[in-house]
Design a protein around this motif. Structure first.
Motif, PDB file in Angstrom:
ATOM      1  N   GLY A  38      -8.510   6.078  -4.688  1.00  0.00           N
ATOM      2  CA  GLY A  38      -7.493   5.545  -5.583  1.00  0.00           C
ATOM      3  C   GLY A  38      -6.473   6.594  -5.993  1.00  0.00           C
ATOM      4  N   HIS A  39      -5.210   6.204  -6.011  1.00  0.00           N
ATOM      5  CA  HIS A  39      -4.121   7.101  -6.385  1.00  0.00           C
ATOM      6  C   HIS A  39      -3.234   6.393  -7.405  1.00  0.00           C
ATOM      7  CE1 HIS A  39      -4.890   9.931  -3.020  1.00  0.00           C
ATOM      8  NE2 HIS A  39      -5.292   8.830  -2.399  1.00  0.00           N
ATOM      9  N   PRO A  40      -3.267   6.796  -8.687  1.00  0.00           N
ATOM     10  CA  PRO A  40      -2.427   6.150  -9.693  1.00  0.00           C
ATOM     11  C   PRO A  40      -0.974   6.607  -9.590  1.00  0.00           C
ATOM     12  CG  PRO A  40      -3.655   7.943 -10.689  1.00  0.00           C
ATOM     13  CD  PRO A  40      -4.130   7.845  -9.261  1.00  0.00           C
ATOM     14  N   TYR A  41      -0.071   5.680  -9.864  1.00  0.00           N
ATOM     15  CA  TYR A  41       1.359   6.002  -9.860  1.00  0.00           C
ATOM     16  C   TYR A  41       2.025   5.093 -10.889  1.00  0.00           C
ATOM     17  CZ  TYR A  41       6.011   7.189  -8.044  1.00  0.00           C
ATOM     18  OH  TYR A  41       7.306   7.636  -7.907  1.00  0.00           O
ATOM     19  N   ARG A  42       2.625   5.693 -11.911  1.00  0.00           N
ATOM     20  CA  ARG A  42       3.258   4.900 -12.957  1.00  0.00           C
ATOM     21  C   ARG A  42       4.606   4.375 -12.476  1.00  0.00           C
ATOM     22  NH1 ARG A  42       6.574   4.545 -17.283  1.00  0.00           N
ATOM     23  NH2 ARG A  42       5.715   3.380 -19.061  1.00  0.00           N
ATOM     24  N   CYS A  43       4.797   3.077 -12.624  1.00  0.00           N
ATOM     25  CA  CYS A  43       6.040   2.456 -12.146  1.00  0.00           C
ATOM     26  C   CYS A  43       6.337   1.202 -12.959  1.00  0.00           C
ATOM     27  CB  CYS A  43       5.904   2.085 -10.665  1.00  0.00           C
ATOM     28  SG  CYS A  43       7.364   1.280  -9.953  1.00  0.00           S
ATOM     29  N   ASP A  44       7.586   1.058 -13.373  1.00  0.00           N
ATOM     30  CA  ASP A  44       8.072  -0.184 -13.960  1.00  0.00           C
ATOM     31  C   ASP A  44       8.620  -1.026 -12.821  1.00  0.00           C
ATOM     32  OD1 ASP A  44       9.395  -2.267 -15.158  1.00  0.00           O
ATOM     33  OD2 ASP A  44      10.537  -1.032 -16.571  1.00  0.00           O
ATOM     34  N   HIS A  45       7.931  -2.091 -12.468  1.00  0.00           N
ATOM     35  CA  HIS A  45       8.295  -2.863 -11.283  1.00  0.00           C
ATOM     36  C   HIS A  45       9.466  -3.807 -11.495  1.00  0.00           C
ATOM     37  CE1 HIS A  45       5.394  -1.632  -8.208  1.00  0.00           C
ATOM     38  NE2 HIS A  45       4.656  -1.295  -9.246  1.00  0.00           N
ATOM     39  N   THR A  46      10.076  -3.768 -12.674  1.00  0.00           N
ATOM     40  CA  THR A  46      11.329  -4.495 -12.867  1.00  0.00           C
ATOM     41  C   THR A  46      12.536  -3.578 -12.677  1.00  0.00           C
ATOM     42  OG1 THR A  46      11.434  -4.099 -15.260  1.00  0.00           O
ATOM     43  CG2 THR A  46      10.208  -6.040 -14.513  1.00  0.00           C
ATOM     44  N   SER A  47      12.284  -2.313 -12.326  1.00  0.00           N
ATOM     45  CA  SER A  47      13.345  -1.345 -12.077  1.00  0.00           C
ATOM     46  C   SER A  47      13.463  -1.098 -10.572  1.00  0.00           C
ATOM     47  CB  SER A  47      13.053  -0.022 -12.801  1.00  0.00           C
ATOM     48  OG  SER A  47      13.880   1.017 -12.309  1.00  0.00           O
ATOM     49  N   GLU A  48      14.589  -1.472  -9.997  1.00  0.00           N
ATOM     50  CA  GLU A  48      14.784  -1.263  -8.561  1.00  0.00           C
ATOM     51  C   GLU A  48      14.683   0.213  -8.198  1.00  0.00           C
ATOM     52  OE1 GLU A  48      17.986  -2.440  -5.023  1.00  0.00           O
ATOM     53  OE2 GLU A  48      18.428  -2.899  -7.127  1.00  0.00           O
ATOM     54  N   ARG A  49      15.230   1.069  -9.027  1.00  0.00           N
ATOM     55  CA  ARG A  49      15.182   2.501  -8.743  1.00  0.00           C
ATOM     56  C   ARG A  49      13.738   3.006  -8.739  1.00  0.00           C
ATOM     57  NH1 ARG A  49      14.452   6.748 -11.771  1.00  0.00           N
ATOM     58  NH2 ARG A  49      14.621   5.540 -13.698  1.00  0.00           N
ATOM     59  N   GLU A  50      12.947   2.592  -9.719  1.00  0.00           N
ATOM     60  CA  GLU A  50      11.564   3.075  -9.773  1.00  0.00           C
ATOM     61  C   GLU A  50      10.733   2.538  -8.613  1.00  0.00           C
ATOM     62  OE1 GLU A  50       9.397   3.148 -13.401  1.00  0.00           O
ATOM     63  OE2 GLU A  50      11.168   3.534 -14.647  1.00  0.00           O
ATOM     64  N   VAL A  51      10.957   1.294  -8.227  1.00  0.00           N
ATOM     65  CA  VAL A  51      10.211   0.724  -7.100  1.00  0.00           C
ATOM     66  C   VAL A  51      10.581   1.440  -5.804  1.00  0.00           C
ATOM     67  CG1 VAL A  51       9.838  -1.354  -5.710  1.00  0.00           C
ATOM     68  CG2 VAL A  51       9.908  -1.510  -8.210  1.00  0.00           C
ATOM     69  N   ASP A  52      11.860   1.670  -5.589  1.00  0.00           N
ATOM     70  CA  ASP A  52      12.287   2.377  -4.373  1.00  0.00           C
ATOM     71  C   ASP A  52      11.721   3.798  -4.343  1.00  0.00           C
ATOM     72  OD1 ASP A  52      13.681   0.170  -3.560  1.00  0.00           O
ATOM     73  OD2 ASP A  52      15.660   0.940  -4.100  1.00  0.00           O
ATOM     74  N   THR A  53      11.684   4.461  -5.497  1.00  0.00           N
ATOM     75  CA  THR A  53      11.132   5.817  -5.572  1.00  0.00           C
ATOM     76  C   THR A  53       9.638   5.805  -5.273  1.00  0.00           C
ATOM     77  OG1 THR A  53      12.801   6.462  -7.205  1.00  0.00           O
ATOM     78  CG2 THR A  53      10.821   7.823  -7.063  1.00  0.00           C
ATOM     79  N   LEU A  54       8.929   4.816  -5.806  1.00  0.00           N
ATOM     80  CA  LEU A  54       7.495   4.673  -5.529  1.00  0.00           C
ATOM     81  C   LEU A  54       7.230   4.519  -4.042  1.00  0.00           C
ATOM     82  CD1 LEU A  54       4.485   3.793  -5.945  1.00  0.00           C
ATOM     83  CD2 LEU A  54       5.383   1.489  -6.428  1.00  0.00           C
ATOM     84  N   VAL A  55       7.940   3.613  -3.395  1.00  0.00           N
ATOM     85  CA  VAL A  55       7.704   3.346  -1.976  1.00  0.00           C
ATOM     86  C   VAL A  55       8.079   4.564  -1.131  1.00  0.00           C
ATOM     87  CG1 VAL A  55       8.403   1.912  -0.011  1.00  0.00           C
ATOM     88  CG2 VAL A  55       7.887   0.856  -2.229  1.00  0.00           C
ATOM     89  N   SER A  56       9.153   5.239  -1.484  1.00  0.00           N
ATOM     90  CA  SER A  56       9.533   6.458  -0.757  1.00  0.00           C
ATOM     91  C   SER A  56       8.439   7.514  -0.885  1.00  0.00           C
ATOM     92  CB  SER A  56      10.855   7.006  -1.297  1.00  0.00           C
ATOM     93  OG  SER A  56      11.912   6.125  -1.027  1.00  0.00           O
ATOM     94  N   TRP A  57       7.880   7.669  -2.094  1.00  0.00           N
ATOM     95  CA  TRP A  57       6.783   8.618  -2.301  1.00  0.00           C
ATOM     96  C   TRP A  57       5.575   8.237  -1.460  1.00  0.00           C
ATOM     97  CZ3 TRP A  57       1.912   7.428  -4.200  1.00  0.00           C
ATOM     98  CH2 TRP A  57       1.070   8.525  -4.439  1.00  0.00           C
ATOM     99  N   ALA A  58       5.215   6.968  -1.452  1.00  0.00           N
ATOM    100  CA  ALA A  58       4.046   6.515  -0.701  1.00  0.00           C
ATOM    101  C   ALA A  58       4.216   6.769   0.792  1.00  0.00           C
ATOM    102  CB  ALA A  58       3.799   5.030  -0.969  1.00  0.00           C
ATOM    103  N   LEU A  59       5.407   6.537   1.311  1.00  0.00           N
ATOM    104  CA  LEU A  59       5.644   6.744   2.742  1.00  0.00           C
ATOM    105  C   LEU A  59       5.634   8.224   3.097  1.00  0.00           C
ATOM    106  CD1 LEU A  59       8.393   4.033   3.352  1.00  0.00           C
ATOM    107  CD2 LEU A  59       5.993   3.970   4.072  1.00  0.00           C
ATOM    108  N   ARG A  60       6.145   9.063   2.204  1.00  0.00           N
ATOM    109  CA  ARG A  60       6.075  10.508   2.449  1.00  0.00           C
ATOM    110  C   ARG A  60       4.619  10.983   2.395  1.00  0.00           C
ATOM    111  NH1 ARG A  60      10.232  10.656  -1.327  1.00  0.00           N
ATOM    112  NH2 ARG A  60       8.823  11.615  -2.855  1.00  0.00           N
ATOM    113  N   ARG A  61       3.868  10.487   1.440  1.00  0.00           N
ATOM    114  CA  ARG A  61       2.499  10.951   1.217  1.00  0.00           C
ATOM    115  C   ARG A  61       1.538  10.444   2.292  1.00  0.00           C
ATOM    116  NH1 ARG A  61      -0.884  12.084  -3.395  1.00  0.00           N
ATOM    117  NH2 ARG A  61      -2.905  12.696  -2.504  1.00  0.00           N
TER     118      ARG A  61
END
Length: 276
Positions: free
Chosen positions: A68-91
Motif C-alpha cells: 500500500g502507498h498512501p497519496y493525499r489528493c483532492d479528487h475534485t481538483s484537476e491539477r491534483e489528480v493530474d499530479t497524482l497520476v503523473s507521480w504514479a506513472l513515474r513511480r
C-alpha cells in the motif's frame, strides 16, 4: 501459486474509508500494489471530522498481503489528480486498475439531516440545490477527472480496468432526487467510457455494492448486509478476469459477481442483491 494480482498496479481514489477502503484491502489480498488516495491524512487535514486516513488504509493493504502507498489528493481538483497520476506513472511505470470511489454525499450528515436542513428523500421542491452540485462534483465530476487522467496511459498500453463505484438505477428511482441524479450520472459515465475505450483494450464499468457496513453506518447503528470488503472482492475478481471486457459499459452488482466468480464476504456469506 502467486496471488492473482501480484503484478498489478492499482489506484483507488476515495480509499480512506467506506467502499473504497474495502476495495483497496481486497486488491491487497490479491497481492496487488495499491495507491490509496483521498483527502484524509495523518499528515494533514481530515474530512468531516472522521478518524480514518489514507495511511491507515494503506497499512491494511499491506497487512492483507499487498503493498500500500498512501497519496493525499483532492479528487475534485484537476491539477491534483493530474499530479497524482503523473507521480504514479513515474513511480510504477503504469496503472493497470483505476477505481473511483470518491463520494462526498454523506458529508455534514448528523444521522438525521444534512447541513442544509434537508433529510434524505425530502420532496425535490423542498430541497436546496447547492447540495446537488456538491454530489455531482464529488461523484461524476471526480470520476471523470480520474478517467481522463489515467486513460492515455491505459490506451497506450492497450490494457487496463477503469471502475466507478455507483449504484444501479435500472430498477427505478432510488428515493432521493440528488442521490438518484448523481448515481445516474456515474452510470452513464461508465457507459460512455466503456464505449470509447472498448476498441483500445481498456474496460470501463460501474460497480454497485449493497447496503454496506461502512464506518459511518456502523457509528450510526444502521442496519447493513455486507462489509466494504465484499465490493472489494468483486472488483478484485473483475481485475483478475482476462475476459472482463465482456462487462464493458455495464453497471455490475457485487452480489451477482459473487455468484459468478465464487467469492464471499468476510464472514463467508454471499449477500443477496440489495434493493432499496
Amino acid at each position: 501459486m502467486s496471488p492473482p494480482l501480484a503484478d498489478r498496479i492499482c489506484l483507488v481514489a476515495g480509499a480512506s474509508r467506506g467502499v473504497g477502503r474495502g476495495i483497496a484491502r481486497a486488491l491487497g489480498e490479491a497481492g496487488a500494489t495499491v495507491i490509496v488516495t483521498g483527502r484524509s491524512s495523518q499528515a494533514g487535514a481530515i474530512t468531516d471530522g472522521r478518524r480514518e486516513t489514507i495511511e491507515d488504509a494503506a497499512h491494511e493493504v499491506g497487512a492483507a498481503g499487498g503493498r500500500g502507498h498512501p497519496y493525499r489528493c483532492d479528487h475534485t481538483s484537476e491539477r491534483e489528480v493530474d499530479t497524482l497520476v503523473s507521480w504514479a506513472l513515474r513511480r510504477f511505470g503504469r496503472i493497470d486498475v483505476a477505481v473511483s470511489s470518491v463520494w462526498g454525499g454523506n458529508e455534514g450528515h448528523d444521522g438525521e439531516r444534512f447541513a442544509d436542513g434537508s433529510a434524505w428523500g425530502d420532496p425535490f421542491w423542498r430541497r436546496p440545490v447547492a447540495r446537488f452540485g456538491h454530489l455531482m462534483e464529488t461523484g461524476p465530476y471526480a470520476a471523470l477527472l480520474l478517467a481522463r487522467a489515467v486513460a492515455p496511459a491505459m490506451v497506450s498500453a492497450r490494457r487496463g480496468l477503469l471502475a466507478f463505484v455507483s449504484f444501479s438505477t435500472e430498477e427505478g428511482y432510488l428515493g432521493d432526487i440528488h442521490y438518484d441524479l448523481a448515481t445516474a450520472g456515474l452510470n452513464r459515465l461508465a457507459l460512455a467510457c466503456g464505449e470509447e475505450l472498448r476498441g483500445h483494450g481498456v474496460t470501463a464499468l460501474a460497480l454497485t455494492p449493497g447496503r454496506v457496513r461502512t464506518e459511518r453506518a456502523a457509528d450510526a447503528g444502521l442496519d447493513a448486509t455486507e462489509s466494504p470488503l465484499f465490493a472489494g472482492r468483486a472488483l478484485a475478481a473483475l481485475a483478475a478476469d482476462p475476459d472482463a471486457a465482456r462487462h464493458a459499459g455495464r453497471n455490475l452488482h457485487a452480489a451477482d459477481l459473487a455468484r459468478l466468480y465464487g467469492f464471499t464476504d468476510i464472514d463467508g456469506s454471499q449477500p443477496e442483491r440489495f434493493r432499496p
